[in-house]
Design a protein around this motif. Structure first.
Motif, mmCIF file in Angstrom:
data_model
loop_
_atom_site.group_PDB
_atom_site.id
_atom_site.type_symbol
_atom_site.label_atom_id
_atom_site.label_comp_id
_atom_site.label_asym_id
_atom_site.label_seq_id
_atom_site.Cartn_x
_atom_site.Cartn_y
_atom_site.Cartn_z
ATOM 1 N N HIS A 27 42.821 64.325 56.039
ATOM 2 C CA HIS A 27 41.538 64.231 56.715
ATOM 3 C C HIS A 27 41.231 62.751 56.569
ATOM 4 O O HIS A 27 40.882 62.344 55.286
ATOM 5 N N ARG A 28 41.023 61.689 57.594
ATOM 6 C CA ARG A 28 40.173 60.596 57.410
ATOM 7 C C ARG A 28 38.642 60.963 57.124
ATOM 8 O O ARG A 28 37.955 61.754 57.864
ATOM 9 N N VAL A 29 38.001 60.499 55.942
ATOM 10 C CA VAL A 29 36.629 60.590 55.936
ATOM 11 C C VAL A 29 36.150 59.046 55.743
ATOM 12 O O VAL A 29 36.692 58.658 54.649
ATOM 13 N N VAL A 30 35.054 58.662 56.356
ATOM 14 C CA VAL A 30 34.586 57.411 56.219
ATOM 15 C C VAL A 30 33.806 57.127 55.071
ATOM 16 O O VAL A 30 34.079 56.081 54.169
ATOM 17 N N GLN A 31 32.779 57.908 54.635
ATOM 18 C CA GLN A 31 32.022 57.749 53.724
ATOM 19 C C GLN A 31 31.994 58.654 52.569
ATOM 20 O O GLN A 31 31.995 59.928 52.695
ATOM 21 N N GLY A 32 32.461 58.251 51.498
ATOM 22 C CA GLY A 32 32.549 58.931 50.190
ATOM 23 C C GLY A 32 31.578 58.305 49.005
ATOM 24 O O GLY A 32 31.595 58.839 48.174
ATOM 25 N N ALA A 33 30.968 57.280 49.570
ATOM 26 C CA ALA A 33 30.040 56.605 48.680
ATOM 27 C C ALA A 33 30.519 56.377 47.219
ATOM 28 O O ALA A 33 31.456 56.099 46.792
ATOM 29 N N ARG A 34 29.795 56.486 45.973
ATOM 30 C CA ARG A 34 30.118 56.525 44.804
ATOM 31 C C ARG A 34 30.358 57.798 44.223
ATOM 32 O O ARG A 34 30.294 58.381 43.138
ATOM 33 N N ARG A 35 30.549 58.879 45.123
ATOM 34 C CA ARG A 35 30.793 60.239 44.738
ATOM 35 C C ARG A 35 32.631 60.440 44.476
ATOM 36 O O ARG A 35 32.809 61.128 43.842
ATOM 37 N N PHE A 36 33.045 59.932 45.579
ATOM 38 C CA PHE A 36 34.606 60.151 45.853
ATOM 39 C C PHE A 36 35.308 58.507 45.349
ATOM 40 O O PHE A 36 35.120 57.830 46.261
ATOM 41 N N PHE A 37 36.198 58.591 44.319
ATOM 42 C CA PHE A 37 36.972 57.677 44.267
ATOM 43 C C PHE A 37 38.242 57.325 44.446
ATOM 44 O O PHE A 37 39.042 56.310 44.550
ATOM 45 N N ASP A 38 38.853 58.678 44.919
ATOM 46 C CA ASP A 38 40.277 59.100 45.142
ATOM 47 C C ASP A 38 40.391 59.911 46.126
ATOM 48 O O ASP A 38 39.292 60.830 46.541
ATOM 49 N N HIS A 43 43.761 71.231 52.106
ATOM 50 C CA HIS A 43 43.194 70.075 53.015
ATOM 51 C C HIS A 43 42.754 68.977 52.013
ATOM 52 O O HIS A 43 42.184 69.108 51.074
ATOM 53 N N VAL A 44 43.376 67.619 52.337
ATOM 54 C CA VAL A 44 42.766 66.376 51.623
ATOM 55 C C VAL A 44 41.743 65.609 52.294
ATOM 56 O O VAL A 44 42.076 65.094 53.392
ATOM 57 N N ALA A 45 40.716 65.077 51.673
ATOM 58 C CA ALA A 45 40.041 64.205 52.268
ATOM 59 C C ALA A 45 40.337 62.598 51.753
ATOM 60 O O ALA A 45 40.549 62.458 50.427
ATOM 61 N N VAL A 46 40.678 61.714 52.772
ATOM 62 C CA VAL A 46 41.087 60.403 52.203
ATOM 63 C C VAL A 46 40.021 59.266 52.769
ATOM 64 O O VAL A 46 39.771 59.211 53.752
ATOM 65 N N PHE A 47 39.378 58.919 51.872
ATOM 66 C CA PHE A 47 37.910 58.074 52.147
ATOM 67 C C PHE A 47 38.284 56.671 52.270
ATOM 68 O O PHE A 47 38.912 56.043 51.585
ATOM 69 N N ASP A 48 37.674 56.351 53.329
ATOM 70 C CA ASP A 48 37.649 54.729 53.876
ATOM 71 C C ASP A 48 36.981 54.066 52.692
ATOM 72 O O ASP A 48 37.367 52.810 52.575
ATOM 73 N N THR A 49 36.300 54.414 52.004
ATOM 74 C CA THR A 49 35.539 53.780 50.949
ATOM 75 C C THR A 49 36.048 53.535 49.815
ATOM 76 O O THR A 49 35.628 52.706 48.880
ATOM 77 N N ALA A 50 36.957 54.280 49.421
ATOM 78 C CA ALA A 50 37.738 54.613 47.982
ATOM 79 C C ALA A 50 38.290 53.358 47.677
ATOM 80 O O ALA A 50 37.916 52.663 46.646
ATOM 81 N N PHE A 51 38.905 52.530 48.660
ATOM 82 C CA PHE A 51 39.551 51.061 48.083
ATOM 83 C C PHE A 51 38.521 50.220 47.673
ATOM 84 O O PHE A 51 38.894 49.179 47.021
ATOM 85 N N HIS A 52 37.194 50.200 48.268
ATOM 86 C CA HIS A 52 36.317 49.266 47.869
ATOM 87 C C HIS A 52 35.254 49.598 46.667
ATOM 88 O O HIS A 52 34.286 48.987 46.440
ATOM 89 N N THR A 53 35.545 50.904 45.908
ATOM 90 C CA THR A 53 34.973 50.945 44.814
ATOM 91 C C THR A 53 35.191 50.014 43.780
ATOM 92 O O THR A 53 34.434 50.094 42.679
ATOM 93 N N THR A 54 36.141 49.360 43.928
ATOM 94 C CA THR A 54 36.423 48.114 42.894
ATOM 95 C C THR A 54 35.534 46.765 43.115
ATOM 96 O O THR A 54 35.762 46.020 42.332
ATOM 97 N N MET A 55 34.617 46.788 44.343
ATOM 98 C CA MET A 55 33.997 45.632 44.214
ATOM 99 C C MET A 55 32.777 45.558 42.995
ATOM 100 O O MET A 55 32.212 46.326 42.697
ATOM 101 N N SER A 56 32.648 44.381 42.706
ATOM 102 C CA SER A 56 31.528 44.032 41.694
ATOM 103 C C SER A 56 30.296 44.489 42.201
ATOM 104 O O SER A 56 29.694 44.707 43.319
ATOM 105 N N ASP A 57 29.266 44.670 41.051
ATOM 106 C CA ASP A 57 27.713 44.967 41.715
ATOM 107 C C ASP A 57 27.336 43.674 42.361
ATOM 108 O O ASP A 57 26.471 43.935 43.197
#
Ligand SMILES: Nc1ncnc2c1ncn2[C@@H]1O[C@H](COP(=O)(O)OP(=O)(O)O)[C@@H](O)[C@H]1O
Ligand SMILES: CC(=O)OP(=O)(O)O
Ligand SMILES: [Mg+2]
Length: 400
Positions: free
Chosen positions: A88-99, A141-155
């Motif tokens: 499943h595509r999930v857009v928002q995983g925030a800082r809760r889902f990194f993978d 069922h697996v959630a794949v988050f749009d945000t996961a790739f961006h969790t590497t962004m700096s503060d």
């Protein structure tokens, strides 16, 4: 044969693909569009045939039912080619889902809890998840988050200069989106160029109905144009992208707009649609060429914003090796690509007019051989990337 079903629920659409993972071939795919509007459309493709019909689709539950009906009526049936897992595509995983994450009730609750941070997308994603878990209760069922790739962004890249306590209490920061696509196309570009992914500096311009830019440094997202929600950044089909937030106070105080009306105005009634009456770049381009001043201005604004982010990201990356265009507009609009890169020879970016006209049938270079920065068009395939991550997360093998 290991089969994965991918469900990609957008704000007003549902895309799906049934994929044989041994060969990564698509057995069937479909698109249900204009969900919630008075006339919707339903399409189902197999290798040799396309079924298409107009149908009113009231909400994402109905869209999910239409998908099941398509498989049952036109095949392959999900009984004859049973999926081993659903991605499943999930857009928002925030800082809760990194993978990518196997979905259970708790994960489902968390995705729901994050809905305010992607109000047009997470509720739609959830409808697909709930529908699919009901129909296939015994497979992962697996959630794949749009945000996961961006969790590497700096503060530095992801912090808004908003009052710190307020921001922290309300989880306000930049999360980005479209990460699955940014990852897929930047990786494919490196492979195509025969360069190590972890050395390549790439700016990806994912320009579809929703649109975002991303600076990818050695396979890591270091900045992206979407923000806390997918509203910030580039001009989109119906979304404003960047706007002075004081415009909202002004419209509220002077014109009496409520918060919900402002949300609707910025997300659904603005962008190309708000400027011209259509959200489709094909129509806007045609009208502009025919002399329509509004369409010309809309394209000017659209391209101006793309150049703004391109320039910014080349600076953030300390130079660029590749610029990648992808998604509906990026893959198909010769004019948007030409205008975005116009006059950048001084930066080492030189587009080849003939290569830029090549049909969209695969990955291709559109810069000249002399161009220091290589410009590519890479067709995105979020569904394949979601299927790969789904399989990897469940630990199943592709050829079982
Ligand atoms: N041939 C084309 N020329 C220019 N723009 C195109 C063309 N084909 C599609 N598009 C644009 O692509 C958009 C859809 O892109 P897509 O990536 O499918 O969006 P989304 O995933 O956000 O729904 C359309 O709204 C249209 O503006
Ligand atoms: C996050 C987002 O805007 O997605 P889409 O382009 O599918 O609307
Ligand atoms: Mg999209």
């Amino acid at each position: 044969m290991t089969i994965v079903l991918v469900v990609n629920s957008g704000s007003s659409s549902l895309k799906y693909q049934l994929i044989d993972m041994a060969t990564e071939s698509t057995l069937a795919s479909g698109l249900i569009e204009r969900i919630g509007e008075s006339t919707g459309s339903v399409r189902h493709d197999r290798a040799d045939a396309r079924e298409e019909r107009e149908q009113t689709v009231a909400n994402h539950d109905d869209a999910f039912a239409a998908m099941l009906e398509n498989f049952a009526t036109f095949g392959p049936t999900l009984e004859s080619t049973p999926p081993a897992a659903v991605g499943h595509r999930v857009v928002q995983g925030a800082r809760r889902f990194f993978d990518a994450t196997v979905i259970d009730d708790d994960v489902e609750r968390n995705i729901e809890e994050l809905s305010p941070l992607a109000p047009l997308h997470n509720p739609a994603n959830l409808a697909g998840i709930r529908g699919a878990r009901r129909v296939f209760p015994n497979i992962p069922h697996v959630a794949v988050f749009d945000t996961a790739f961006h969790t590497t962004m700096s503060d530095a890249a992801s912090t808004y200069a908003l009052n710190r306590e307020v921001a922290e209490a309300n989880r306000v920061r930049k999360y980005g989106a479209h990460g699955t696509s940014h990852k897929f196309v930047s990786e494919a570009a490196a492979e195509f160029l025969g360069r190590p992914y972890d050395e390549l500096r790439t700016v990806v311009l994912h320009i579809g109905n929703g649109a975002s830019a991303c600076a990818v440094d050695g396979g890591r997202s270091i900045d992206t144009s979407m923000g806390m929600t997918p509203l910030e950044g580039l001009v989109m089909g119906t979304r404003t992208g960047d706007i002075d937030p004081a415009v909202l106070f002004h419209l509220h105080r002077k014109a009496g707009y409520t918060v919900d009306e402002l949300d609707d105005l910025l997300n659904r009634k603005s962008g190309l649609y708000g400027l011209t009456g259509t959200n489709d770049v094909r129509d806007v381009t045609q009208r502009a060429a025919a002399g329509d001043a509004r369409a010309q201005l809309a394209l000017d604004v659209y391209v101006h914003r793309l150049r703004h982010y391109l320039g910014s990201y080349l600076v953030q990356l300390g130079g660029g090796d590749a610029i990648v265009f992808t998604a509906g507009v990026g893959e198909n609009s010769v004019e948007v690509r030409r205008r975005t890169l116009e006059g950048l020879e001084w930066l080492g970016v030189e587009i080849d007019a003939e290569r830029n006209q090549l049909p969209n049938d695969g990955i291709r270079v559109i810069s000249t051989d002399a161009s220091r920065v290589t410009v590519l068009v890479v067709p995105t395939n979020e569904e394949i990337e979601i299927a790969r991550q789904t399989l990897a997360t469940t630990g199943a093998s592709a050829a079982e």
